[in-house]
Design a protein around this motif. Sequence first.
Motif, PDB file in Angstrom:
ATOM      1  N   ASP A 126     105.802  17.431  83.142  1.00 44.41           N
ATOM      2  CA  ASP A 126     105.996  16.638  81.930  1.00 44.41           C
ATOM      3  C   ASP A 126     107.009  17.272  80.983  1.00 44.41           C
ATOM      4  O   ASP A 126     107.682  16.576  80.235  1.00 44.41           O
ATOM      5  CB  ASP A 126     104.667  16.408  81.210  1.00 44.41           C
ATOM      6  CG  ASP A 126     103.977  15.133  81.656  1.00 44.41           C
ATOM      7  OD1 ASP A 126     104.636  14.294  82.315  1.00 44.41           O
ATOM      8  OD2 ASP A 126     102.786  14.974  81.349  1.00 44.41           O
ATOM      9  N   ASP A 152      97.101  11.891  82.715  1.00 45.79           N
ATOM     10  CA  ASP A 152      97.553  10.790  81.869  1.00 45.79           C
ATOM     11  C   ASP A 152      96.427   9.879  81.398  1.00 45.79           C
ATOM     12  O   ASP A 152      96.668   8.952  80.622  1.00 45.79           O
ATOM     13  CB  ASP A 152      98.640   9.968  82.567  1.00 45.79           C
ATOM     14  CG  ASP A 152     100.000  10.625  82.459  1.00 45.79           C
ATOM     15  OD1 ASP A 152     100.170  11.524  81.601  1.00 45.79           O
ATOM     16  OD2 ASP A 152     100.909  10.245  83.222  1.00 45.79           O
ATOM     17  N   VAL A 196     104.990  19.003  76.300  1.00 49.14           N
ATOM     18  CA  VAL A 196     103.599  19.169  76.731  1.00 49.14           C
ATOM     19  C   VAL A 196     103.000  20.312  75.925  1.00 49.14           C
ATOM     20  O   VAL A 196     103.685  21.272  75.583  1.00 49.14           O
ATOM     21  CB  VAL A 196     103.491  19.414  78.260  1.00 49.14           C
ATOM     22  CG1 VAL A 196     104.045  20.762  78.665  1.00 49.14           C
ATOM     23  CG2 VAL A 196     102.064  19.255  78.755  1.00 49.14           C
ATOM     24  N   TRP A 253     103.618  23.383  71.378  1.00 53.34           N
ATOM     25  CA  TRP A 253     104.239  22.413  72.278  1.00 53.34           C
ATOM     26  C   TRP A 253     105.457  23.033  72.949  1.00 53.34           C
ATOM     27  O   TRP A 253     106.245  23.732  72.312  1.00 53.34           O
ATOM     28  CB  TRP A 253     104.693  21.181  71.493  1.00 53.34           C
ATOM     29  CG  TRP A 253     103.574  20.326  71.023  1.00 53.34           C
ATOM     30  CD1 TRP A 253     102.894  20.436  69.838  1.00 53.34           C
ATOM     31  CD2 TRP A 253     102.988  19.228  71.713  1.00 53.34           C
ATOM     32  NE1 TRP A 253     101.918  19.480  69.763  1.00 53.34           N
ATOM     33  CE2 TRP A 253     101.962  18.713  70.902  1.00 53.34           C
ATOM     34  CE3 TRP A 253     103.234  18.634  72.952  1.00 53.34           C
ATOM     35  CZ2 TRP A 253     101.184  17.636  71.272  1.00 53.34           C
ATOM     36  CZ3 TRP A 253     102.450  17.550  73.321  1.00 53.34           C
ATOM     37  CH2 TRP A 253     101.440  17.061  72.490  1.00 53.34           C
ATOM     38  N   LEU A 291     107.421  12.357  73.219  1.00 51.30           N
ATOM     39  CA  LEU A 291     106.301  11.434  73.085  1.00 51.30           C
ATOM     40  C   LEU A 291     106.580  10.246  72.179  1.00 51.30           C
ATOM     41  O   LEU A 291     105.683   9.460  71.900  1.00 51.30           O
ATOM     42  CB  LEU A 291     105.080  12.191  72.549  1.00 51.30           C
ATOM     43  CG  LEU A 291     104.479  13.202  73.511  1.00 51.30           C
ATOM     44  CD1 LEU A 291     103.379  13.985  72.829  1.00 51.30           C
ATOM     45  CD2 LEU A 291     103.949  12.517  74.751  1.00 51.30           C
ATOM     46  N   HIS A 331      98.077  12.185  73.768  1.00 51.56           N
ATOM     47  CA  HIS A 331      98.773  12.256  75.047  1.00 51.56           C
ATOM     48  C   HIS A 331      99.509  13.582  75.191  1.00 51.56           C
ATOM     49  O   HIS A 331     100.102  14.083  74.253  1.00 51.56           O
ATOM     50  CB  HIS A 331      99.753  11.086  75.186  1.00 51.56           C
ATOM     51  CG  HIS A 331     100.418  11.042  76.520  1.00 51.56           C
ATOM     52  ND1 HIS A 331      99.730  11.199  77.698  1.00 51.56           N
ATOM     53  CD2 HIS A 331     101.716  10.881  76.872  1.00 51.56           C
ATOM     54  CE1 HIS A 331     100.576  11.122  78.706  1.00 51.56           C
ATOM     55  NE2 HIS A 331     101.781  10.942  78.238  1.00 51.56           N
ATOM     56  N   ARG A 332      99.434  14.107  76.388  1.00 48.51           N
ATOM     57  CA  ARG A 332     100.012  15.390  76.784  1.00 48.51           C
ATOM     58  C   ARG A 332      99.392  16.575  76.046  1.00 48.51           C
ATOM     59  O   ARG A 332      99.979  17.646  75.974  1.00 48.51           O
ATOM     60  CB  ARG A 332     101.536  15.399  76.619  1.00 48.51           C
ATOM     61  CG  ARG A 332     102.239  14.437  77.557  1.00 48.51           C
ATOM     62  CD  ARG A 332     103.714  14.698  77.573  1.00 48.51           C
ATOM     63  NE  ARG A 332     104.419  13.653  78.275  1.00 48.51           N
ATOM     64  CZ  ARG A 332     105.718  13.469  78.183  1.00 48.51           C
ATOM     65  NH1 ARG A 332     106.453  14.275  77.442  1.00 48.51           N
ATOM     66  NH2 ARG A 332     106.290  12.503  78.847  1.00 48.51           N
ATOM     67  N   ARG A 333      98.202  16.365  75.531  1.00 51.35           N
ATOM     68  CA  ARG A 333      97.483  17.464  74.894  1.00 51.35           C
ATOM     69  C   ARG A 333      96.010  17.473  75.300  1.00 51.35           C
ATOM     70  O   ARG A 333      95.463  18.514  75.613  1.00 51.35           O
ATOM     71  CB  ARG A 333      97.607  17.381  73.376  1.00 51.35           C
ATOM     72  CG  ARG A 333      96.932  18.536  72.680  1.00 51.35           C
ATOM     73  CD  ARG A 333      97.180  18.526  71.200  1.00 51.35           C
ATOM     74  NE  ARG A 333      96.511  19.666  70.596  1.00 51.35           N
ATOM     75  CZ  ARG A 333      96.783  20.103  69.402  1.00 51.35           C
ATOM     76  NH1 ARG A 333      97.695  19.525  68.663  1.00 51.35           N
ATOM     77  NH2 ARG A 333      96.131  21.130  68.926  1.00 51.35           N
ATOM     78  N   HIS A 356      96.022  17.467  79.331  1.00 53.00           N
ATOM     79  CA  HIS A 356      97.158  18.185  79.908  1.00 53.00           C
ATOM     80  C   HIS A 356      96.951  19.687  79.675  1.00 53.00           C
ATOM     81  O   HIS A 356      97.025  20.154  78.543  1.00 53.00           O
ATOM     82  CB  HIS A 356      98.472  17.725  79.264  1.00 53.00           C
ATOM     83  CG  HIS A 356      98.936  16.407  79.764  1.00 53.00           C
ATOM     84  ND1 HIS A 356      98.244  15.240  79.547  1.00 53.00           N
ATOM     85  CD2 HIS A 356     100.033  16.061  80.484  1.00 53.00           C
ATOM     86  CE1 HIS A 356      98.895  14.229  80.106  1.00 53.00           C
ATOM     87  NE2 HIS A 356      99.976  14.707  80.681  1.00 53.00           N
ATOM     88  N   HIS A 414     101.660  18.231  87.464  1.00 55.50           N
ATOM     89  CA  HIS A 414     101.893  17.105  86.557  1.00 55.50           C
ATOM     90  C   HIS A 414     102.218  17.627  85.160  1.00 55.50           C
ATOM     91  O   HIS A 414     103.194  17.210  84.536  1.00 55.50           O
ATOM     92  CB  HIS A 414     100.653  16.206  86.517  1.00 55.50           C
ATOM     93  CG  HIS A 414     100.697  15.130  85.480  1.00 55.50           C
ATOM     94  ND1 HIS A 414     100.280  13.851  85.735  1.00 55.50           N
ATOM     95  CD2 HIS A 414     101.088  15.124  84.182  1.00 55.50           C
ATOM     96  CE1 HIS A 414     100.425  13.115  84.638  1.00 55.50           C
ATOM     97  NE2 HIS A 414     100.910  13.885  83.673  1.00 55.50           N
ATOM     98  N   CYS A 415     101.368  18.515  84.675  1.00 60.51           N
ATOM     99  CA  CYS A 415     101.532  19.009  83.301  1.00 60.51           C
ATOM    100  C   CYS A 415     102.811  19.814  83.128  1.00 60.51           C
ATOM    101  O   CYS A 415     103.499  19.682  82.108  1.00 60.51           O
ATOM    102  CB  CYS A 415     100.321  19.850  82.917  1.00 60.51           C
ATOM    103  SG  CYS A 415      98.770  18.916  82.947  1.00 60.51           S
TER     104      CYS A 415
END
Length: 185
Positions: free
Chosen positions: A94, A40, A113, A121, A100, A48-50, A53, A90-91
Amino acid sequence: MMNTTHAAMGVALATPLAFAAPELAPTAALAGFAGGAFPDLDLLGGQHRRTLHFPVYYSVAAIPAGVLAALFPTAATVAAAFFLLSAGLHCVADAAGGGLELRPWEATDDRGVYVHPKGAWVPPRRWIRYDGAPEDLLLAGVLSLPGLLVFDGAVRALTVVGLLVSVVYVAVRKRLPEVETRYLR
């Protein structure tokens, strides 16, 4: 999910070591906490989340790291294995949460994610509707039990701080989009 939920998940992963290898358990728990929180950091500047992640890469890297830690259990090998395992979890986790969008409770975004090898995605499952939802706090509380009951010292202290941050975040979560649009944009 909240970052604190992911961090507590990392500590929970290390709980078996408290009984199997108690001398390595605090190291594993702290590395799991850090690995759970690490992805994070892309909130600070990347996508975020890319950007940080990597559900596939962390998970794949955790396998040889785990084997190495099992064969040569030192603080360094155990820390690396639990950091990577927790970051990977974590990933993957998500994708169980919301999207997002600025107001994720509205469920308007299909980005859960990013999976780099696929170049696509994974859509959010919304089992935890959004980060800071009441069920997210419940999950953070349950996952914090090992940090509170099995560990002491820094692990317990970080767990307490994580829970306090979680409670405050859940209390203000739905007000944050207004604060962001009014003062930060």
